[in-house]
Write a protein that holds these residues in place. Structure first.
Motif, PDB file in Angstrom:
ATOM      1  N   ARG A 113     -13.629  -9.970   0.816  1.00  0.00           N
ATOM      2  CA  ARG A 113     -12.400  -9.814   1.600  1.00  0.00           C
ATOM      3  C   ARG A 113     -11.287 -10.710   1.087  1.00  0.00           C
ATOM      4  N   LEU A 130      -2.715  -7.659  -1.840  1.00  0.00           N
ATOM      5  CA  LEU A 130      -3.838  -7.017  -1.158  1.00  0.00           C
ATOM      6  C   LEU A 130      -4.207  -5.797  -1.994  1.00  0.00           C
ATOM      7  N   LEU A 184      -6.261  -2.457  -2.232  1.00  0.00           N
ATOM      8  CA  LEU A 184      -6.865  -1.479  -1.327  1.00  0.00           C
ATOM      9  C   LEU A 184      -7.579  -0.397  -2.111  1.00  0.00           C
ATOM     10  N   LEU A 211      -6.943  10.510   2.005  1.00  0.00           N
ATOM     11  CA  LEU A 211      -7.529   9.239   1.619  1.00  0.00           C
ATOM     12  C   LEU A 211      -7.935   8.445   2.857  1.00  0.00           C
ATOM     13  N   PHE A 239      -8.989   4.521   3.719  1.00  0.00           N
ATOM     14  CA  PHE A 239      -8.874   3.202   3.106  1.00  0.00           C
ATOM     15  C   PHE A 239      -9.884   2.206   3.652  1.00  0.00           C
ATOM     16  N   GLY A 240     -10.245   1.252   2.783  1.00  0.00           N
ATOM     17  CA  GLY A 240     -10.986   0.082   3.213  1.00  0.00           C
ATOM     18  C   GLY A 240     -10.025  -0.977   3.723  1.00  0.00           C
ATOM     19  N   ASN A 241     -10.563  -2.132   4.118  1.00  0.00           N
ATOM     20  CA  ASN A 241      -9.735  -3.207   4.657  1.00  0.00           C
ATOM     21  C   ASN A 241      -9.119  -4.089   3.576  1.00  0.00           C
ATOM     22  N   GLY A 242      -9.484  -3.825   2.330  1.00  0.00           N
ATOM     23  CA  GLY A 242      -8.814  -4.506   1.236  1.00  0.00           C
ATOM     24  C   GLY A 242      -9.444  -5.828   0.846  1.00  0.00           C
ATOM     25  N   TYR A 295      -0.115   6.974   8.290  1.00  0.00           N
ATOM     26  CA  TYR A 295      -1.132   5.936   8.343  1.00  0.00           C
ATOM     27  C   TYR A 295      -0.611   4.768   9.175  1.00  0.00           C
ATOM     28  N   GLN A 313      -1.220   0.529   9.792  1.00  0.00           N
ATOM     29  CA  GLN A 313      -1.834  -0.689   9.263  1.00  0.00           C
ATOM     30  C   GLN A 313      -1.621  -1.836  10.233  1.00  0.00           C
ATOM     31  N   GLY A 358      -4.017  -7.737   8.633  1.00  0.00           N
ATOM     32  CA  GLY A 358      -5.306  -8.070   8.046  1.00  0.00           C
ATOM     33  C   GLY A 358      -6.222  -6.888   7.793  1.00  0.00           C
ATOM     34  N   ALA A 359      -5.713  -5.689   7.979  1.00  0.00           N
ATOM     35  CA  ALA A 359      -6.557  -4.500   7.820  1.00  0.00           C
ATOM     36  C   ALA A 359      -5.991  -3.554   6.774  1.00  0.00           C
ATOM     37  N   GLY A 360      -6.776  -2.549   6.442  1.00  0.00           N
ATOM     38  CA  GLY A 360      -6.306  -1.521   5.527  1.00  0.00           C
ATOM     39  C   GLY A 360      -5.511  -0.469   6.276  1.00  0.00           C
ATOM     40  N   LEU A 361      -5.288   0.646   5.623  1.00  0.00           N
ATOM     41  CA  LEU A 361      -4.526   1.733   6.243  1.00  0.00           C
ATOM     42  C   LEU A 361      -5.483   2.693   6.949  1.00  0.00           C
ATOM     43  N   LEU A 397      -5.907   6.310   8.673  1.00  0.00           N
ATOM     44  CA  LEU A 397      -5.307   7.630   8.743  1.00  0.00           C
ATOM     45  C   LEU A 397      -5.126   8.033  10.207  1.00  0.00           C
ATOM     46  N   PHE A 416       2.949   3.999   7.903  1.00  0.00           N
ATOM     47  CA  PHE A 416       3.303   4.507   6.585  1.00  0.00           C
ATOM     48  C   PHE A 416       3.304   6.029   6.581  1.00  0.00           C
TER      49      PHE A 416
END
Lengths: 114, 111
Positions: A9, A88, A90, A103, A105-108, B35, B37, B40-43, B45, B88
């Motif tokens: 992370r 970050l 991703l 798509l 996404f993960g949390n990056g 999306y 966000q 501290g997290a990703g995107l 959907l 987004f």
């Protein structure tokens, strides 16, 4: 179904070092994409893999590379790190590289280069 | 210029509706996405719409697409403090697997 998993992370590296980031896609997903997110540039596309082949590549220097394994897991590598690589990173997966497959996404991975 | 444009900030009061707007340039876009966000997290959907549709509703979310003007909007009804996040917009051009993202709209919900 588990989501996209990215490890680690957080990472702190020094200029000139290299780093490898890992991504496990959603089970059954075969396409993996990588993005760099920074406050200044927003989301920038790095590359996309499908069936272990890089199908698309963004406008990044050759220090940025990636690969995909037969189980669809993917890694990206950044060599000779620069301060500007702090971002970050991703990873996103989709079922197939078809237009109707969004798509996920993960949390990056938050990379800090000092 | 940017392929996908969004305003940077939107501030609303809790309980009101929020409308986040997006414009894009590629007339061949097939799918358009929203999306979310959180810090501290990703995107995540939220929803997406095919270009031959002009509206899609999903619980509190309504997406409107004006293909002629290349304008996409996301309406959030009864906005809650938990909706505070960056939203987004993204468009996937025809023949491409790679979506292009806007810079994101930061939604701030006041109690």
């Amino acid at each position: 179904k588990a989501g996209v998993t990215q490890t680690p992370r957080y990472l702190i590296k020094t200029r000139g070092q290299q780093v490898t980031l890992s991504c496990s896609p959603i089970s059954g997903h075969r396409s993996v994409s990588w993005y760099q997110q920074t406050p200044g540039q927003g989301l920038q596309f790095l590359f996309e893999y499908f069936s272990e082949t890089q199908r698309n590549k963004g406008n990044f220097p050759g220090r940025f590379s990636g690969r995909q394994f037969s189980n669809s897991r993917s890694e990206m590598n950044v060599s000779t790190l620069e301060l500007g690589d702090s971002a970050l990173y991703l990873c996103a997966s989709s079922g197939t590289p078809q237009e109707d497959s969004p798509l996920h996404f993960g949390n990056g991975t938050r990379l800090t280069v000092t | 210029g940017e392929d996908v444009e969004q305003s940077l900030f939107l501030s609303v009061r809790e309980g009101d509706s929020s409308v986040i707007n997006c414009t894009y340039t590629d007339s061949s876009s097939t799918y358009l996405y929203w999306y979310k966000q959180e810090p501290g997290a990703g995107l995540q959907l939220l929803t997406y719409i095919f270009s031959n549709m002009d509206m899609k509703q999903d619980q509190r979310l309504t997406v409107l697409l004006n293909k002629k003007d290349k304008h996409l909007s996301l309406r959030i009804a009864d906005t809650q403090t938990g909706d505070s996040a960056i939203y987004f917009c993204a468009e996937r051009p025809g023949g491409s697997y790679i979506p292009t993202f806007g810079r994101g709209t930061s939604l701030i919900v006041h109690p």
